[in-house]
Design an enzyme around this catalytic site. Sequence first.
Site, PDB file in Angstrom:
ATOM      1  CB  VAL A  42       5.327 -15.834 -16.870  1.00 13.78           C
ATOM      2  CG1 VAL A  42       5.179 -15.014 -18.144  1.00 13.78           C
ATOM      3  CG2 VAL A  42       3.969 -16.024 -16.207  1.00 13.78           C
TER       4      VAL A  42
ATOM      5  CB  ALA B  22       2.674  -7.788  -9.932  1.00 20.17           C
TER       6      ALA B  22
ATOM      7  CB  ALA C  15       6.043   3.827   1.980  1.00 19.54           C
TER       8      ALA C  15
ATOM      9  CG  HIS D 107     -17.209  -6.235  24.343  1.00 20.49           C
ATOM     10  ND1 HIS D 107     -16.911  -7.292  23.497  1.00 20.49           N
ATOM     11  CD2 HIS D 107     -18.559  -6.208  24.478  1.00 20.49           C
ATOM     12  CE1 HIS D 107     -18.047  -7.877  23.151  1.00 20.49           C
ATOM     13  NE2 HIS D 107     -19.066  -7.240  23.728  1.00 20.49           N
TER      14      HIS D 107
HETATM   15  P1  NAI Z   1       6.957  -9.304  -4.836  1.00 19.15           P
HETATM   16  O1  NAI Z   1       8.412  -9.528  -4.761  1.00 19.15           O
HETATM   17  O2  NAI Z   1       6.158  -9.106  -3.589  1.00 19.15           O
HETATM   18  O3  NAI Z   1       6.276 -10.531  -5.620  1.00 19.15           O
HETATM   19  C1  NAI Z   1       6.672 -10.919  -6.916  1.00 19.15           C
HETATM   20  C2  NAI Z   1       6.171 -12.328  -7.202  1.00 19.15           C
HETATM   21  O4  NAI Z   1       6.407 -12.622  -8.584  1.00 19.15           O
HETATM   22  C3  NAI Z   1       6.885 -13.391  -6.396  1.00 19.15           C
HETATM   23  O5  NAI Z   1       5.943 -14.164  -5.721  1.00 19.15           O
HETATM   24  C4  NAI Z   1       7.657 -14.176  -7.471  1.00 19.15           C
HETATM   25  O6  NAI Z   1       7.812 -15.541  -7.136  1.00 19.15           O
HETATM   26  C5  NAI Z   1       6.784 -13.978  -8.700  1.00 19.15           C
HETATM   27  N1  NAI Z   1       7.479 -14.208  -9.977  1.00 19.15           N
HETATM   28  C6  NAI Z   1       8.716 -13.776 -10.339  1.00 19.15           C
HETATM   29  N2  NAI Z   1       9.021 -14.192 -11.587  1.00 19.15           N
HETATM   30  C7  NAI Z   1       7.959 -14.899 -12.065  1.00 19.15           C
HETATM   31  C8  NAI Z   1       7.660 -15.584 -13.294  1.00 19.15           C
HETATM   32  N3  NAI Z   1       8.517 -15.630 -14.315  1.00 19.15           N
HETATM   33  N4  NAI Z   1       6.462 -16.198 -13.426  1.00 19.15           N
HETATM   34  C9  NAI Z   1       5.561 -16.182 -12.399  1.00 19.15           C
HETATM   35  N5  NAI Z   1       5.802 -15.545 -11.224  1.00 19.15           N
HETATM   36  C10 NAI Z   1       6.973 -14.910 -11.041  1.00 19.15           C
HETATM   37  O7  NAI Z   1       6.782  -8.068  -5.849  1.00 19.15           O
HETATM   38  P2  NAI Z   1       5.614  -7.040  -6.128  1.00 19.15           P
HETATM   39  O8  NAI Z   1       4.284  -7.562  -5.716  1.00 19.15           O
HETATM   40  O9  NAI Z   1       5.826  -6.633  -7.545  1.00 19.15           O
HETATM   41  O10 NAI Z   1       5.950  -5.825  -5.153  1.00 19.15           O
HETATM   42  C11 NAI Z   1       7.170  -5.100  -5.293  1.00 19.15           C
HETATM   43  C12 NAI Z   1       7.546  -4.439  -3.995  1.00 19.15           C
HETATM   44  O11 NAI Z   1       6.628  -3.412  -3.670  1.00 19.15           O
HETATM   45  C13 NAI Z   1       7.585  -5.405  -2.852  1.00 19.15           C
HETATM   46  O12 NAI Z   1       8.778  -5.217  -2.137  1.00 19.15           O
HETATM   47  C14 NAI Z   1       6.399  -5.019  -2.017  1.00 19.15           C
HETATM   48  O13 NAI Z   1       6.629  -5.259  -0.630  1.00 19.15           O
HETATM   49  C15 NAI Z   1       6.217  -3.545  -2.312  1.00 19.15           C
HETATM   50  N6  NAI Z   1       4.813  -3.184  -2.178  1.00 19.15           N
HETATM   51  C16 NAI Z   1       4.259  -3.145  -0.941  1.00 19.15           C
HETATM   52  C17 NAI Z   1       2.924  -2.892  -0.769  1.00 19.15           C
HETATM   53  C18 NAI Z   1       2.350  -2.903   0.600  1.00 19.15           C
HETATM   54  O14 NAI Z   1       3.099  -2.787   1.554  1.00 19.15           O
HETATM   55  N7  NAI Z   1       1.051  -3.059   0.759  1.00 19.15           N
HETATM   56  C19 NAI Z   1       2.037  -2.620  -1.911  1.00 19.15           C
HETATM   57  C20 NAI Z   1       2.720  -2.722  -3.160  1.00 19.15           C
HETATM   58  C21 NAI Z   1       4.044  -2.980  -3.263  1.00 19.15           C
END
Ligand code: NAI
Length: 461
Positions: free
Chosen positions: A233, A266, A316, A440
């Site tokens: 993007v 994101a 977290a 089970h």
């Molecule tokens: P992320 O680092 O997981 O993913 C970001 C994605 O954006 C990557 O795949 C990257 O390649 C892509 N990206 C970057 N620049 C781009 C561009 N210009 N165009 C298109 N794609 C692009 O980050 P995310 O999902 O924002 O999460 C942030 C943090 O929060 C992470 O460390 C995550 O582990 C944590 N988190 C954990 C959760 C969970 O454990 N369930 C829930 C929500 C967040």
Amino acid sequence: MADYDVIIIGGGPGGYVCAIRCAQLGLKTACVEGRETLGGTCLNVGCIPSKALLHASHSYHEATHNFAKMGLIGKVLTVDFPKLIDYKDTVIKQNTAGIEFLFKKNKVDWIKGWAKLTAKGEITVGSDVHKAANIVIATGSDSTSLPGVEIDEKMVVSSTGALALSKIPKSMVVIGAGVIGLEMGSVYARLGTEVTVVEYLDHITPGQDAEIAKTLQRSLKKQGLKFILGAAVQSVETLKTKAKVHYKLRKNDSEATLDAEIVLVATGRRPFTDGLGLEAAGVALTKRGQIETQGWKTNIDGIWAIGDVITGPMLAHKAEDEGMAVAETIAGQHGHVNYDVIPGVIYTTPEVASVGATEEMLKEQGISYKVGKFSFMGNGRAKAVFAGEGFVKILADAKTDRILGCHLMGPSAGELIHEICVAMEFGAAAEDIARTCHAHPTFSEAMREAALACGDGAIHA
Ligand code: NAI
């Protein structure tokens, strides 16, 4: 004379857990938090509210897609979105109030406001000065944007804005196929939004086991999410009623645009240290803006740091473990975090969970391993509840059978993974899981079957 043994800056999962543990260990403790409620990003604008929306939208999906299959037929359900958002806000309130109660119960003082380091062993909050023998920085992280993309939390939103939209959008472009993008994308796709995910890499969920990433993408596609992979993007233009996302396909540099009512950015998070006065205090940072630590100690005596502001996964539960370890270290005990056994969960449907090494990592490290796989289609309980999609994969050392990692997609994956976490903490072999009786009919039987598949074979495969 210091006012406190420990002052923790930040009341998120890292900070509040650290504070409670410090108090339990007999240390006089305060926690500084400037938000109106405790719990940080996780409880206020992250993990907990997103799980509320995922639960509500999943229930809606079940009712509209699976109820009739079981003979449950009634009036057509509709979504009252403001009410759905109210439910999410109630969940937040209950959880944040719970932390306030725990602070009172454990005699942790909540200092309300934003802290700044002003001298050795001293912080200032507004005009008040507080002294402590130990200061723990647990200020977490904040969403990042891209150059050319301005988040206004109205049309171009971060996860915070996506949790508080005023109506269900007709269309949404999600930039980034990481955890946030896929979880929030799922919520809105289930509520009827046309969701397109634009991802820079050629696959979704960076760092995830490649086979799981592919299977998850296939499943989400079936649920209606569209994916444009290998697309960077470049910028987002906001017009009167829609936003225009400009992206470039990496394989041939061709440019294209996508229109949407809402754009969710994101693309990751950054350590949040604004206004803390780190530079003046002489606290060293890494090139990526994280606080440099060794055993959670910064380069300045008496200042510690944990959670998203230091290196490691921004999770977290990782912050919570560090919070407890730091408290124990300050109290003269032996705080410990096993960074090799930190599970990760993506709360899509099916859920994804993983711990330890991926096949890609083992290949890179030249470690010979065996794979035990089992499909949820062979699990009676899963099939009975329309959850036969996905599989469990256990990776074990080829010679010793010691479990090196586990990756799964399927029902309750985020719960099932902990059997493997405990096994790994005990240095268990796949055979140890395979020889353990599993009730089970449960989803857990799939874990045992994958372990059996590391040996003489699964029974129901
Ligand atoms: P992320 O680092 O997981 O993913 C970001 C994605 O954006 C990557 O795949 C990257 O390649 C892509 N990206 C970057 N620049 C781009 C561009 N210009 N165009 C298109 N794609 C692009 O980050 P995310 O999902 O924002 O999460 C942030 C943090 O929060 C992470 O460390 C995550 O582990 C944590 N988190 C954990 C959760 C969970 O454990 N369930 C829930 C929500 C967040």
